[in-house]
Structures are given as C-alpha cells and as structure tokens.
Enzyme design. Structure first.
Site, PDB file in Angstrom:
ATOM      1  N   LYS A 279       0.830  -1.210   0.000  1.00 53.50           N
ATOM      2  CA  LYS A 279       0.000   0.000   0.000  1.00 53.50           C
ATOM      3  C   LYS A 279       0.863   1.259   0.000  1.00 53.50           C
ATOM      4  O   LYS A 279       2.034   1.234   0.348  1.00 53.50           O
ATOM      5  CB  LYS A 279      -0.996  -0.044   1.156  1.00 53.50           C
TER       6      LYS A 279
ATOM      7  N   ARG B 238      -2.900 -10.296   4.579  1.00 53.75           N
ATOM      8  CA  ARG B 238      -3.368 -10.399   3.185  1.00 53.75           C
ATOM      9  C   ARG B 238      -2.308  -9.756   2.308  1.00 53.75           C
ATOM     10  O   ARG B 238      -2.079  -8.558   2.403  1.00 53.75           O
ATOM     11  CB  ARG B 238      -4.710  -9.668   3.072  1.00 53.75           C
TER      12      ARG B 238
HETATM   13  N1  PMM Z   1      -7.404  -4.009   0.740  1.00 51.12           N
HETATM   14  C1  PMM Z   1      -7.739  -4.012  -0.555  1.00 51.12           C
HETATM   15  C2  PMM Z   1      -8.735  -4.883  -1.039  1.00 51.12           C
HETATM   16  N2  PMM Z   1      -9.363  -5.744  -0.195  1.00 51.12           N
HETATM   17  N3  PMM Z   1      -9.609  -6.652   1.971  1.00 51.12           N
HETATM   18  C3  PMM Z   1      -9.285  -6.650   3.258  1.00 51.12           C
HETATM   19  N4  PMM Z   1      -9.894  -7.507   4.122  1.00 51.12           N
HETATM   20  N5  PMM Z   1      -8.333  -5.808   3.766  1.00 51.12           N
HETATM   21  C4  PMM Z   1      -7.675  -4.913   2.983  1.00 51.12           C
HETATM   22  O1  PMM Z   1      -6.834  -4.159   3.506  1.00 51.12           O
HETATM   23  C5  PMM Z   1      -8.009  -4.875   1.592  1.00 51.12           C
HETATM   24  C6  PMM Z   1      -9.004  -5.768   1.117  1.00 51.12           C
HETATM   25  C7  PMM Z   1      -7.032  -3.028  -1.436  1.00 51.12           C
HETATM   26  O2  PMM Z   1      -6.626  -3.408  -2.642  1.00 51.12           O
HETATM   27  P1  PMM Z   1      -5.599  -4.621  -3.068  1.00 51.12           P
HETATM   28  O3  PMM Z   1      -6.485  -5.819  -3.258  1.00 51.12           O
HETATM   29  O4  PMM Z   1      -5.028  -4.169  -4.365  1.00 51.12           O
HETATM   30  O5  PMM Z   1      -4.614  -4.793  -1.977  1.00 51.12           O
END
Ligand code: PMM
Length: 268
Positions: free
Chosen positions: A204, A242
C-alpha cells in the site's frame, strides 16, 4: 492470504490477468508458496474507483473461484455485494471478505447469517470514490475500534455468530498515511475486541511513501516492507495477513512466530 485481483485497474496487480487461466495459475502459485487462503476480487477498491456492474464482477470472479476451489484450494471472495458472495460460495468459496463490513449492501449481514461462513468485516466509511473525504478521526485507533465494534453488534443482531466474524482495520480506506501507522502501532487495541484480526498492508502507498519520500517507490518494490509489516502484525496478535507476495511474508511471519513463542520462559 494471497491476493488475486481479477481487475483491470487494482493499484498493484490490476490488469495482470487477462484470462481466468492466468489468474488461476497465479492462485495456484500462491498456494504453492504457502498461502492458506486465496482472496479473489473482481472490483477495484483503489481510492477514487467507481463501482462496476454486478454482472461484470460475477463474470470476472466466478470462473476463477470455481477452478481454484475444484483444485482443493481455500478461496475467499472479496466483495461488498451479497449476490456476488452467494454466487461465489456456490462456486466453492469458503469465506467472504467484505471491505465494507456489511455497510455497502444491506443484504450482506442476513446472507452471512444464513450461510454461516467466516466473514471478514473491514473498517470502512464510504465508497472508494469518496472515501478520501472521510478521514476525520478524533483518535483513529479508538474510532476504528468503536466503529468495528458497532459493525459486530449489527452483524450479531442480524444473526451472524460472533465466532464467524474476523475484523480488519482497513488500512488505506478513509485513512491517511499517519492513520495507517497508528492503527498498526496500536494493533493490540483491535485484537483486544476478541475477534481474529486480518491486516492488509501489502504494497500500500503508505509503505511506498515511507521508503521513497517525495518519490514513492513503486508497488512491486514494497515487498520487503510488506514482509516487515507482516512480521510485526503477527507479533502484535494478527491472525492473518493479506499479501501479494506470499513467500516473503510467510518467512517473516515464521520469524515472528518463533520469536514470540520463544519469549515464553522455558519454551522448547
Ligand atoms: N485491501 C484491498 C482490497 N481488499 N480486503 C481486506 N480484508 N483488507 C484490505 O486491507 C483490503 C481488502 C485493497 O486493494 P488490493 O487488493 O489491491 O490490496
């Protein structure tokens, strides 16, 4: 948890998978690298992103969810829509990851209650298009903990079993760089709510800002920083991280695990 965005425009891996087969191959590679769960998402949530039609989201995620599930992998569906969650679960998804914690779709809480699967409720204040206007907090950690606590209450009122709910501070979602660091530095306050905590720091922009200063380093150069964040999150009690690059974060989490286990006297 390995991230598999089947989107043309996600900030880090958007546009990488031109076919379901290429996405599946990446999901399998992440599982080989040690991911316990593959998180499949079809709608970008980057700041400013606009919503996509539900049919587009379904067409992107379903073939990937189905194929990965058939191969025996544990798949989570990253969606804010109950109809997409339901279709993905029918295609084999075993858990639902909702960046809105049930706020974007009033049907989500009832759906999760009915299906009884684990549910990740992330802290969220507004859709991606406008979330940058919702970054006022008195104390970001206290406010996020309180707002997530309210989500847990609403979900339980709708019939979701408390032990099915995981919580996520929502790094980068209506948060400034400083907010993200405070949430990580005081992660224990969220862990203290008693639900497993998931942390999504991977690649990020707050990591890019830290490393690059005025010229942030690009997303693909943020994996060592992501791994450091993964280790520290694990040491602070996170249940899951994640990430895009599974191998480096898995090593980092193993170090954290060995380190914290050995901090108990007489540990063998
Ligand atoms: N961040 C993104 C997408 N989904 N889901 C959860 N649970 N937590 C997160 O921080 C999160 C998410 C942002 O985009 P990315 O898929 O490109 O990392």
């Amino acid at each position: 948890m390995g991230i598999l965005n089947v989107t043309p425009d996600s900030f880090s891996d958007g546009g990488r998978y031109l076919s379901a087969a290429a996405a599946v191959e990446c999901g399998v590679a992440m599982a080989d690298d040690g991911a316990d769960v593959i998180d499949v998402g079809g709608e970008s949530t980057r700041p400013g992103a606009r919503r996509i039609p539900v049919d587009t989201e379904l067409a992107r995620v379903l073939p990937v969810v189905r194929d990965l599930s058939r191969r025996g992998l544990t798949v989570s569906i990253d969606t804010t829509r109950a109809v997409v969650a339901d279709a993905a679960v029918r295609a084999g998804a075993a858990l639902v990851n909702d960046v809105s914690g049930g706020l974007a779709d009033p049907a989500m809480a009832e759906y999760i209650a009915a299906v009884g699967l684990p549910y990740i409720a992330m802290h969220w204040r507004a859709p991606s298009r406008t979330m940058a206007q919702h970054t006022f907090y008195r104390d970001v950690v206290a406010d996020v903990v309180r707002e997530l606590g309210a989500r847990v209450e609403a979900l339980v009122d709708a019939g979701v079993k408390p032990n099915r709910i995981l919580l996520d501070p929502g790094l980068g979602f209506a948060k400034t760089t400083a907010h993200n660091w405070q949430l990580l530095g005081r992660l224990e306050e969220l862990v203290a709510l008693g639900h497993p905590v998931l942390v999504g720091a991977s690649r990020k922009s707050f990591l890019g800002d830290l490393l690059g200063g005025r010229t942030p380093v690009p997303p693909a150069a943020r994996d060592a920083a992501t791994a450091a964040a993964s280790a520290l999150a694990a040491a602070a009690g996170a249940f899951c991280v994640r990430v895009h690059d599974v191998a480096s974060s898995l090593d980092a989490v193993r170090v954290a695990d060995a380190w914290t286990s050995a901090s108990v006297p007489n540990h063998r």
